[in-house]
Design an enzyme around this catalytic site. Structure first.
Site, PDB file in Angstrom:
ATOM      1  N   GLU A 332       1.102  -1.307  -0.024  1.00 57.42           N
ATOM      2  CA  GLU A 332       0.335  -0.246  -0.132  1.00 57.42           C
ATOM      3  C   GLU A 332       0.977   0.899   0.175  1.00 57.42           C
ATOM      4  OE1 GLU A 332      -3.281   2.532   3.251  1.00 57.42           O
ATOM      5  OE2 GLU A 332      -3.567   0.117   2.590  1.00 57.42           O
ATOM      6  N   LYS A 338       5.811   5.583  -1.133  1.00 54.91           N
ATOM      7  CA  LYS A 338       6.624   6.606   0.004  1.00 54.91           C
ATOM      8  C   LYS A 338       7.807   4.832   0.084  1.00 54.91           C
ATOM      9  CE  LYS A 338       2.699   8.430   2.510  1.00 54.91           C
ATOM     10  NZ  LYS A 338       1.076   7.735   3.038  1.00 54.91           N
TER      11      LYS A 338
END
Length: 376
Positions: A332, A338
């Site tokens: 995710e 990220k």
């Protein structure tokens, strides 16, 4: 007889049909990609490192733990010299000695309950020996470290009744007990420091940020059992954007009533925290996150500003189905940028008080001992 023979033939045909369905032909598995499942043989003796070396072939979360050991070792071992120089790099960047000196920057995030537990001492070891460079925690992860220098936390039981504990002035964190007296000692210790910080703000124009406050508290505690002391001494950054969410916040509240005026600037800290990732240059970044919530997101979000971390190890028991950040899998975070799509990642679904000591034993501590043995 003919009917019996025909029936037997039908049974055999039925059995052949069943076998063709049940026993589908297997493809061959390459052992390099699919290692054989095999546990540790204790006939070899009680060898912790041998056990940890074998754990990845055990299966289930033991295998995830083994994979996490591998990813952390990759973080520790990586050097720029492992990658080929790019066409546009400078002469210095082509120098082999320089490339061998460029390492992975490791971020460590952890929730406050882990500092309440004995994981505090493991974090202290890592900071004492400069094995990690950036820490992110919650307010409890700050105050519990300091309070333990003033008074101990005790092991109790998960089932102790709350009303009974309340009547005795005891606070429960899972199966840990913290006497109210500990917080009284904390208040006596910290209030003069907050007074001095306010004075410096007024007379010297000091601009306090959460990380500067934390560094000051690490300096003032002056206790080698404290990871904050070692962070101050070794210039290891400690960030806590939720500094007011805990006993430390209670102290700041009381201080603001008694002696108002102390200001803490969070904007400088978000710039500094994001800069920890943005300004790594040619280095890679690795993240080790124990638990979820704020520390997990704060570290991952900072790494988004460099297009993602190169390595990520999560250790928590949260699940993904409710959409929480705590339960989110590394994949995710990849969708947000990220963590890099090419990153080495693993999540260990386990209580960090079980998994993290084993992770450190097989990685940081093992390499530390090997270096010391070579020097002996």
């Amino acid at each position: 007889m003919e009917g019996g023979a025909a029936g037997g033939q039908r049974d055999r045909e039925t059995l052949d049909a069943v076998r063709s369905v049940v026993f589908k032909p297997s493809v061959s598995l390459e052992e390099k990609r699919f290692p054989r499942v095999q546990g540790y043989d204790f006939n070899r003796g009680c060898d912790l490192i041998g056990l940890l070396d074998s754990i990845s072939s055990t299966g289930f979360q033991a295998s995830n733990l083994g994979d996490a050991i591998d990813v952390i070792n990759q973080m520790i071992d990586w050097r720029l010299s492992h990658d080929a120089p790019t066409e546009d790099c400078s002469e210095e960047e082509r120098n082999l000695a320089y490339r061998q000196s460029v390492t992975c920057k490791i971020f460590l995030g952890f929730t406050s309950n882990l500092v309440s537990s004995g994981i505090r001492e493991i974090i202290r070891f890592l900071v004492q020996h400069r094995m990690v460079e950036v820490l992110v925690t919650t307010a409890g992860g700050i105050e519990e470290d300091l309070i333990k220098c003033l008074a101990p936390t005790y092991k109790g039981d998960f089932s102790l009744p709350g009303s009974y504990l309340r009547s005795k002035g005891l606070n429960r964190i899972g199966n840990l007990l913290v006497p109210n007296d500990n917080y009284c000692k904390f208040e006596d210790w910290i209030m003069p420091i907050l007074d001095q910080m306010l004075l410096e703000q007024t007379t010297e124009n000091v601009v306090w940020t959460p990380s500067k406050v934390i560094a000051r508290l690490g300096k003032e505690i002056n206790d080698e059992s404290s990871y904050l002391y070692w962070a101050y001494k070794n210039n290891v950054s400690v960030y806590c954007p939720a500094l007011t969410d805990g006993s430390l916040g209670d102290m700041l509240y009381c201080h603001s009533v008694r002696n108002p005026g102390l200001l803490i600037d969070i904007v400088q800290d978000i710039r500094a925290m994001n800069g920890e990732a943005v300004h790594v240059g040619l280095r890679k970044t690795g993240v080790i996150i124990l638990g979820g919530g704020l520390p997990k997101h704060h570290i991952c979000n900072a790494n988004m500003f460099r297009n993602g971390a190169d390595y990520a190890v999560y250790v928590n028991t949260a699940q993904e189905f409710d959409g929480s950040d705590s339960g989110a899998e590394p994949d995710e975070a990849i969708s947000w940028g990220k963590i890099k799509g090419s990153a080495k990642t693993i999540k260990v679904h386990c209580d960090a008080t079980i998994a993290f000591p084993l992770l450190v034993a097989a990685t940081f501590a093992r390499k530390f001992q090997e270096r010391n043995n070579k020097l002996a």
